[in-house]
Scaffold this active site. Structure first.
Site, PDB file in Angstrom:
ATOM      1  N   ASP A  30       0.811  -1.212   0.000  1.00  8.04           N
ATOM      2  CA  ASP A  30       0.000   0.000   0.000  1.00  8.04           C
ATOM      3  C   ASP A  30       0.852   1.273   0.000  1.00  8.04           C
ATOM      4  O   ASP A  30       1.964   1.273   0.517  1.00  8.04           O
ATOM      5  CB  ASP A  30      -0.905  -0.025   1.253  1.00  8.04           C
ATOM      6  CG  ASP A  30      -2.015   0.991   1.159  1.00  8.04           C
ATOM      7  OD1 ASP A  30      -2.307   1.482   0.050  1.00  8.04           O
ATOM      8  OD2 ASP A  30      -2.599   1.315   2.207  1.00  8.04           O
ATOM      9  N   ARG A  43      -0.887   8.666 -10.409  1.00 10.41           N
ATOM     10  CA  ARG A  43      -0.930   7.500  -9.523  1.00 10.41           C
ATOM     11  C   ARG A  43      -0.243   6.273 -10.139  1.00 10.41           C
ATOM     12  O   ARG A  43       0.392   5.493  -9.433  1.00 10.41           O
ATOM     13  CB  ARG A  43      -2.382   7.155  -9.188  1.00 10.41           C
ATOM     14  CG  ARG A  43      -3.081   8.192  -8.320  1.00 10.41           C
ATOM     15  CD  ARG A  43      -4.520   7.774  -8.065  1.00 10.41           C
ATOM     16  NE  ARG A  43      -4.597   6.449  -7.495  1.00 10.41           N
ATOM     17  CZ  ARG A  43      -4.433   6.167  -6.197  1.00 10.41           C
ATOM     18  NH1 ARG A  43      -4.212   7.138  -5.340  1.00 10.41           N
ATOM     19  NH2 ARG A  43      -4.516   4.936  -5.778  1.00 10.41           N
ATOM     20  N   SER A  75      -7.440  -6.081  -5.396  1.00 16.45           N
ATOM     21  CA  SER A  75      -8.546  -6.610  -4.585  1.00 16.45           C
ATOM     22  C   SER A  75      -9.854  -6.533  -5.361  1.00 16.45           C
ATOM     23  O   SER A  75      -9.962  -5.799  -6.354  1.00 16.45           O
ATOM     24  CB  SER A  75      -8.666  -5.822  -3.282  1.00 16.45           C
ATOM     25  OG  SER A  75      -9.315  -4.595  -3.521  1.00 16.45           O
ATOM     26  N   ASN A  78     -10.819  -3.058  -5.763  1.00 15.87           N
ATOM     27  CA  ASN A  78     -10.023  -2.150  -6.598  1.00 15.87           C
ATOM     28  C   ASN A  78     -10.676  -1.837  -7.948  1.00 15.87           C
ATOM     29  O   ASN A  78     -10.268  -0.900  -8.641  1.00 15.87           O
ATOM     30  CB  ASN A  78      -8.603  -2.699  -6.818  1.00 15.87           C
ATOM     31  CG  ASN A  78      -7.728  -2.623  -5.592  1.00 15.87           C
ATOM     32  OD1 ASN A  78      -6.802  -3.409  -5.414  1.00 15.87           O
ATOM     33  ND2 ASN A  78      -7.998  -1.655  -4.712  1.00 15.87           N
ATOM     34  N   ARG A 204      -5.032  -1.518   8.910  1.00 12.83           N
ATOM     35  CA  ARG A 204      -6.199  -2.333   8.549  1.00 12.83           C
ATOM     36  C   ARG A 204      -5.746  -3.605   7.842  1.00 12.83           C
ATOM     37  O   ARG A 204      -4.649  -3.664   7.300  1.00 12.83           O
ATOM     38  CB  ARG A 204      -7.080  -1.579   7.520  1.00 12.83           C
ATOM     39  CG  ARG A 204      -7.824  -0.410   8.010  1.00 12.83           C
ATOM     40  CD  ARG A 204      -8.777   0.061   6.908  1.00 12.83           C
ATOM     41  NE  ARG A 204      -8.085   0.676   5.782  1.00 12.83           N
ATOM     42  CZ  ARG A 204      -7.709   1.952   5.744  1.00 12.83           C
ATOM     43  NH1 ARG A 204      -7.968   2.738   6.755  1.00 12.83           N
ATOM     44  NH2 ARG A 204      -7.082   2.441   4.701  1.00 12.83           N
ATOM     45  N   SER A 206      -7.973  -4.831   5.404  1.00  9.79           N
ATOM     46  CA  SER A 206      -8.527  -4.563   4.069  1.00  9.79           C
ATOM     47  C   SER A 206      -8.949  -5.821   3.308  1.00  9.79           C
ATOM     48  O   SER A 206      -8.590  -5.987   2.133  1.00  9.79           O
ATOM     49  CB  SER A 206      -7.558  -3.734   3.225  1.00  9.79           C
ATOM     50  OG  SER A 206      -7.362  -2.490   3.820  1.00  9.79           O
TER      51      SER A 206
HETATM   52  C1  FPP Z   1      -2.277   0.029  -3.181  1.00 11.23           C
HETATM   53  O1  FPP Z   1      -1.750   1.335  -3.188  1.00 11.23           O
HETATM   54  C2  FPP Z   1      -1.682  -0.735  -4.264  1.00 11.23           C
HETATM   55  C3  FPP Z   1      -2.390  -1.404  -5.222  1.00 11.23           C
HETATM   56  C4  FPP Z   1      -3.853  -1.439  -5.279  1.00 11.23           C
HETATM   57  C5  FPP Z   1      -1.710  -2.100  -6.309  1.00 11.23           C
HETATM   58  C6  FPP Z   1      -0.453  -2.847  -5.937  1.00 11.23           C
HETATM   59  C7  FPP Z   1       0.273  -3.091  -7.177  1.00 11.23           C
HETATM   60  C8  FPP Z   1       1.597  -3.029  -7.318  1.00 11.23           C
HETATM   61  C9  FPP Z   1       2.545  -2.830  -6.201  1.00 11.23           C
HETATM   62  C10 FPP Z   1       2.152  -3.155  -8.681  1.00 11.23           C
HETATM   63  C11 FPP Z   1       2.827  -4.421  -8.983  1.00 11.23           C
HETATM   64  C12 FPP Z   1       1.931  -5.551  -9.168  1.00 11.23           C
HETATM   65  C13 FPP Z   1       2.270  -6.667  -9.825  1.00 11.23           C
HETATM   66  C14 FPP Z   1       1.456  -7.860  -9.645  1.00 11.23           C
HETATM   67  C15 FPP Z   1       3.382  -6.775 -10.719  1.00 11.23           C
HETATM   68  P1  FPP Z   1      -2.743   2.561  -3.367  1.00 11.23           P
HETATM   69  O2  FPP Z   1      -2.870   2.857  -4.811  1.00 11.23           O
HETATM   70  O3  FPP Z   1      -4.039   2.256  -2.692  1.00 11.23           O
HETATM   71  O4  FPP Z   1      -1.988   3.702  -2.619  1.00 11.23           O
HETATM   72  P2  FPP Z   1      -2.654   4.929  -1.843  1.00 11.23           P
HETATM   73  O5  FPP Z   1      -3.395   4.334  -0.673  1.00 11.23           O
HETATM   74  O6  FPP Z   1      -1.484   5.738  -1.424  1.00 11.23           O
HETATM   75  O7  FPP Z   1      -3.552   5.629  -2.802  1.00 11.23           O
END
Ligand code: FPP
Length: 253
Positions: A30, A43, A75, A78, A204, A206
């Site tokens: 995260d 983003r 998720s 998402n 969390r 989540s």
């Molecule tokens: C949460 O951060 C992150 C995700 C929903 C995506 C995770 C994906 C990667 C790390 C990319 C690599 C994946 C693969 C399988 C190669 P957020 O976007 O919710 O961050 P924020 O809470 O700061 O907005």
């Protein structure tokens, strides 16, 4: 090979010799969006940076002898993100899996998936299938991606499958135990995580591995996932080594 007690290098040398390395580590990756925002970047730049972290952490977990690394990549919630971001998040695994596959094979890593991949775009499914097929004979660390995964969906899925078995007369209600139920989860057969790491300051779960995290040690840090380094992983493992796990029992001391 486990590097606990190894005196080379500043990090792994600090792990406690003779204390266990967690067999199964789960990570909620995260903070990508906030990392990008701090830099006035879109983003998706955060997700790309998150993928670079993922590469390093997979390598390091493998090096210190973790047996299963479960990563929350996408998720069931998402899908609510802007379409452009969802599209990018679907393309990243494709890019990662094709680019990293030779290395994953060389390192004897097994790719596994939990979640509902059938709802992912065909291209993403194809990349996943290729990675599963090409690494299925490997015998080393399991790299377990949660794609289109939700803990509640997983439990409902298991309940439905069990009910269908009962309906067909293949199983009686009395035969349903915790051990049997576990086999019907997407993660069926894998040991529960010993350690869950969540970066980015959120405290969390989540909807991640709701059943499996019952006795998992939780470790949180304010560091955002793209800034997460192997030093933070050491710190989490070291902290884990200092904890006493009682699983509902009493202290040995
Ligand atoms: C949460 O951060 C992150 C995700 C929903 C995506 C995770 C994906 C990667 C790390 C990319 C690599 C994946 C693969 C399988 C190669 P957020 O976007 O919710 O961050 P924020 O809470 O700061 O907005």
């Amino acid at each position: 090979m486990t590097m606990a007690g190894n005196k080379r290098g500043p990090g792994p040398g600090r792990l406690i010799a003779g204390k266990k390395i967690p067999r199964h580590v789960a990570i909620i990756m995260d903070g990508n969006g906030r990392w990008a925002k701090k830099r006035y970047l879109p983003r998706i730049a955060g997700h790309r940076a998150g993928m670079r972290t993922l590469r390093k952490i997979v390598d390091f977990a493998n090096e210190i002898g973790v047996e299963i690394l479960s990563l929350y990549a996408f998720s069931t919630e998402n899908w609510k993100r802007p379409p452009g971001e969802v599209e990018f998040l679907m393309r990243l695994p494709e890019e990662y899996l094709y680019k990293e596959l030779p290395l994953l094979i060389e390192k004897n890593i097994v790719v596994r998936i939990i979640g509902e991949p059938a709802q992912l775009p065909a291209r993403t499914q194809k990349a996943i299938k290729t990675a599963l097929d090409k690494t299925q004979k490997n015998t080393g660390m399991i790299l377990n991606f949660a794609f289109n995964y939700g803990g509640r969906t997983e439990i409902v899925h298991a309940v439905k499958t069990l009910c269908a078995e009962v309906g067909r007369g293949r199983l009686s209600v009395d035969e349903i135990t915790e051990n049997l139920f576990e086999k019907y989860l997407y993660s069926g057969g894998m040991p529960d995580p010993d350690l869950l790491i969540r970066p980015s300051g959120e405290l969390r779960i989540s909807n991640f591995l709701l059943w499996q995290l019952a006795y998992t040690e939780l470790w949180f840090t304010d560091v955002l996932w793209p800034d997460f380094k192997k030093e933070h992983f050491w710190e989490a493992v070291l902290d884990y080594q200092l904890r006493e796990r009682r699983f509902g029992g009493v202290s040995k001391f």
